[in-house]
Design a protein around this motif. Sequence first.
Motif, PDB file in Angstrom:
ATOM      1  N   ARG A  15       0.604  -1.014   0.218  1.00 22.83           N
ATOM      2  CA  ARG A  15      -0.072   0.184   0.363  1.00 22.83           C
ATOM      3  C   ARG A  15       1.559   1.262  -0.481  1.00 22.83           C
ATOM      4  N   GLU A  16       2.272   0.861   0.662  1.00 18.77           N
ATOM      5  CA  GLU A  16       3.010   2.261   0.685  1.00 18.77           C
ATOM      6  C   GLU A  16       2.998   2.445  -0.017  1.00 18.77           C
ATOM      7  N   ASP A  63      -7.516   6.862  -1.485  1.00 14.88           N
ATOM      8  CA  ASP A  63      -6.937   5.096  -0.784  1.00 14.88           C
ATOM      9  C   ASP A  63      -5.994   7.083  -0.279  1.00 14.88           C
ATOM     10  N   ARG A  67      -4.759   8.238   3.858  1.00 18.23           N
ATOM     11  CA  ARG A  67      -3.514   8.547   4.519  1.00 18.23           C
ATOM     12  C   ARG A  67      -3.277  10.149   4.543  1.00 18.23           C
TER      13      ARG A  67
END
Lengths: 196, 196
Positions: A15-16, A63, A67
């Motif tokens: 994800r990062e 997303d 974040r």
Amino acid sequence: MEPQRRPGGRSARVREAVLDATTAELATHGYQGLTVDAVAQRAGVHKTTVYRRWRGPEGLVADALERAAQQPWPIPDTGTLTGDLRALTELVRAGFADPESGTVATAFIAAGMQHPDAAAALRTFYAARHRDAAAIVERAVVRGEVEPEVDAVEIVQLAVAPLFHRLFITHEPVTTDQARRAADVAAALARMPIAT
Amino acid sequence: MEPQRRPGGRSARVREAVLDATTAELATHGYQGLTVDAVAQRAGVHKTTVYRRWRGPEGLVADALERAAQQPWPIPDTGTLTGDLRALTELVRAGFADPESGTVATAFIAAGMQHPDAAAALRTFYAARHRDAAAIVERAVVRGEVEPEVDAVEIVQLAVAPLFHRLFITHEPVTTDQARRAADVAAALARMPIAT
């Protein structure tokens, strides 16, 4: 015996990487140029991984905003309401004027106009930002600068709305003087609550 | 002997037809769905005519905005500054809430985020609208409600900016109460010019 794994460790790393790649792509190409292929390639993951988890550009943007909403940002604390609001509107002005962060933030806003998912993510993102920035007004209440009845989030929104209005609706430039003026107007309002 | 022709007669009729078709297409499909083919078909002209004169969707939007800027709009005249500003913000709120005019206006704003031509046209469009609406503040000056030094256009922008900020940046709904509140805030500011 299998090696111990942190739950979600790999998933979190993917994800990062994907969201970092999304941000980098937005900074270079804007929202209109955002593709799953380019993000996957930059992140070093297979594009089916990106499609499965984020569906498409709007899911990536949503997303990335989620974040970003969890990352702290520097709420000004200058000791006065006017000083804090001026620092806040200058932070917004300079952020959008910056070639990199400004392009990314503009891409987020453009995405919000084109996809409900991105719009919902923006709504959540700004709600968090305005709640954070409301500390400016709450500290002014503690100092006795303004009455406790003042709507802290409304004052923050009043300070920044004219900047966004110029940047994204009327497409007029925002100078440091205009950012300061928007802050002064909001500060004046905070000191003089309007009867409703 | 050839029949006498009004100069630009046919050209002007083609423009009207094409811009009407553009508006109708925007109302149905938004900016992302705007195509030269669909506009040409709806207007009953050849698509090369549209390409030659308007180049593409962004040119159509820019010209539609230019035409819209020249159409008069009903500046409220209720007899008080607060009444006029409340009517103005309610006009904006209701306009964007309307399924047809709201979709078209939203499409214009989305176009401005995607093309410099559309952005420049929006800038001109809103400059004209705000100049028109400044009459609200100028009448208040004549009535002695506010000081002549007040920046009439700034008051108008202050009244409407929070609505646009909610609609297109934070994606929060705008209620009639919020439209009224934005007007009241601007009216309060007009009565209490901020030292700069």
